[in-house]
Design an enzyme around this catalytic site. Structure first.
Site, short mmCIF file in Angstrom:
data_model
loop_
_atom_site.label_atom_id
_atom_site.label_comp_id
_atom_site.label_asym_id
_atom_site.label_seq_id
_atom_site.Cartn_x
_atom_site.Cartn_y
_atom_site.Cartn_z
N ASP A 44 63.95 35.86 107.81
CA ASP A 44 64.14 36.05 106.37
C ASP A 44 65.03 34.96 105.79
O ASP A 44 65.93 34.44 106.47
CB ASP A 44 64.75 37.44 106.12
CG ASP A 44 64.53 37.92 104.69
OD1 ASP A 44 63.70 37.30 103.98
OD2 ASP A 44 65.18 38.90 104.28
N HIS A 67 58.91 28.03 103.66
CA HIS A 67 58.15 28.61 104.77
C HIS A 67 57.82 27.53 105.81
O HIS A 67 57.92 27.78 107.02
CB HIS A 67 56.86 29.27 104.27
CG HIS A 67 57.11 30.42 103.35
ND1 HIS A 67 58.01 31.42 103.66
CD2 HIS A 67 56.60 30.75 102.13
CE1 HIS A 67 58.03 32.31 102.67
NE2 HIS A 67 57.19 31.91 101.73
N LEU A 71 56.31 33.18 128.92
CA LEU A 71 56.82 33.88 127.74
C LEU A 71 55.65 34.39 126.91
O LEU A 71 54.67 33.68 126.72
CB LEU A 71 57.66 32.89 126.91
CG LEU A 71 58.15 33.36 125.53
CD1 LEU A 71 59.16 34.49 125.65
CD2 LEU A 71 58.78 32.19 124.77
C1 IPE Z 1 60.35 41.02 105.73
O1 IPE Z 1 60.90 40.15 104.80
C2 IPE Z 1 58.98 40.55 106.12
C3 IPE Z 1 58.94 39.32 106.91
C4 IPE Z 1 59.97 38.66 107.37
C5 IPE Z 1 57.62 38.85 107.23
P1 IPE Z 1 60.81 40.41 103.23
O2 IPE Z 1 61.64 39.34 102.61
O3 IPE Z 1 59.40 40.50 102.82
O4 IPE Z 1 61.48 41.84 103.11
P2 IPE Z 1 62.25 42.53 101.89
O5 IPE Z 1 61.30 42.51 100.74
O6 IPE Z 1 63.48 41.72 101.59
O7 IPE Z 1 62.60 43.90 102.39
C1 IPE Z 2 60.75 35.30 104.90
O1 IPE Z 2 61.38 34.57 103.90
C2 IPE Z 2 59.34 34.84 105.14
C3 IPE Z 2 58.28 35.80 104.77
C4 IPE Z 2 58.47 36.99 104.28
C5 IPE Z 2 56.92 35.36 104.94
P1 IPE Z 2 61.33 35.06 102.37
O2 IPE Z 2 60.17 34.37 101.71
O3 IPE Z 2 61.34 36.52 102.30
O4 IPE Z 2 62.69 34.44 101.83
P2 IPE Z 2 63.64 35.09 100.73
O5 IPE Z 2 63.99 36.46 101.20
O6 IPE Z 2 62.87 35.09 99.45
O7 IPE Z 2 64.82 34.17 100.70
MG MG Z 3 62.85 37.89 102.15
#
Ligand code: IPE
Ligand code: IPE
Ligand code: MG
Length: 237
Positions: free
Chosen positions: A16, A33, A127
């Site tokens: 995240d 990403h 792994l």
């Molecule tokens: C959780 O992250 C999903 C992934 C890392 C793929 P999100 O950024 O989507 O989750 P919320 O919305 O903060 O809970």
């Molecule tokens: C996690 O990073 C990746 C996915 C959910 C695919 P985010 O895109 O949720 O990043 P933030 O939370 O907006 O910073």
């Molecule tokens: Mg996120």
């Protein structure tokens, strides 16, 4: 006398903070990403160094379809490019790629790239690298329940004999041990529908670092933290 470090057998990571990282650097979300690929490589290297058997990454949740189409498309393209480019290196390192989640919602192109990469890395025995794609726990448990109910309705399964093992075996993770450690980067302290059944007794670790900045040293810190935890499983120790 120094004691052996306790090493988790399975580490699951909620990656995240890509969007916040991009914003911090004046970049587009999809660039955040893309910057999230190197930390996956770093985690795989570290896991091999520790002899960890299973590493799961939450890459796309069932909820993530609700993001802007442009971001979803960029993520799909990134998954394809990634599996194409990384497969030879995975093969070299003895890493087996697997996926969990409902892949029926992905395009034929995404599914075939993933299937090919799984096939080509099937012999990897150092792994198991598991990507959670179009995954959420509630969806997984719902699909498993449907499958169990169908077996019961067909007379192949006695409802009285349904136990925890029956459900575990019907989940996407049937072949893998439960995670011992769940890491979520970016300082958010929630599971967001990730491995709710499997992580029942996992240790949870929430570093502040945004996912694109997660390095091998950060992975080392997570393992050191795990080593300090006292896992009791409801017992008196
Ligand atoms: C959780 O992250 C999903 C992934 C890392 C793929 P999100 O950024 O989507 O989750 P919320 O919305 O903060 O809970
Ligand atoms: C996690 O990073 C990746 C996915 C959910 C695919 P985010 O895109 O949720 O990043 P933030 O939370 O907006 O910073
Ligand atoms: Mg996120």
């Amino acid at each position: 006398m120094s004691q052996e470090k306790r090493i988790p057998q399975h580490v699951a990571i909620i990656m995240d903070g890509n969007g916040r990282w991009a914003e911090l650097h004046g970049l587009q979300r999809h660039e955040g990403h893309a910057a999230g690929i190197e930390p996956i490589r770093a985690s795989l290297r570290a896991a091999i160094r520790y002899g960890i058997g299973y590493l799961t990454f939450y890459a796309f949740s069932t909820e993530n379809w609700g993001r802007p189409a442009q971001e979803v498309d960029a993520l799909m393209e990134l998954f394809c490019q990634c599996v194409i480019h990384e497969t030879p290196e995975l093969q070299r390192q003895g890493i087996r790629l697997r996926t969990i989640g409902d892949n029926t919602r992905f395009s034929e192109k995404v599914r075939s790239h993933l299937a090919r990469a799984e096939e080509q890395t099937a012999a990897g025995d150092r792994l198991t690298f598991i990507l959670a794609l179009n995954y959420s726990s509630r969806d997984e448990i719902t699909r498993a329940t449907r499958q169990i109910a169908a077996r019961a309705a067909a007379g192949a399964l006695d409802p009285e004999r349904i136990d925890e093992a029956t459900l575990s075996a019907a989940l996407d993770t049937a072949e893998y041990p439960d995670p011992d450690l769940v890491i979520r980067t970016s300082g958010e302290k929630r599971l967001s529908n990730f491995l709710l059944w499997q992580a029942s007794y996992a240790e949870l670790y929430f570093p502040q670092v945004l996912w694109p900045d997660f390095s091998e040293e950060e992975f080392d810190r997570a393992i050191a933290e795990y080593d300090r935890r006292d896992r009791r499983f409801g017992l008196v120790k």
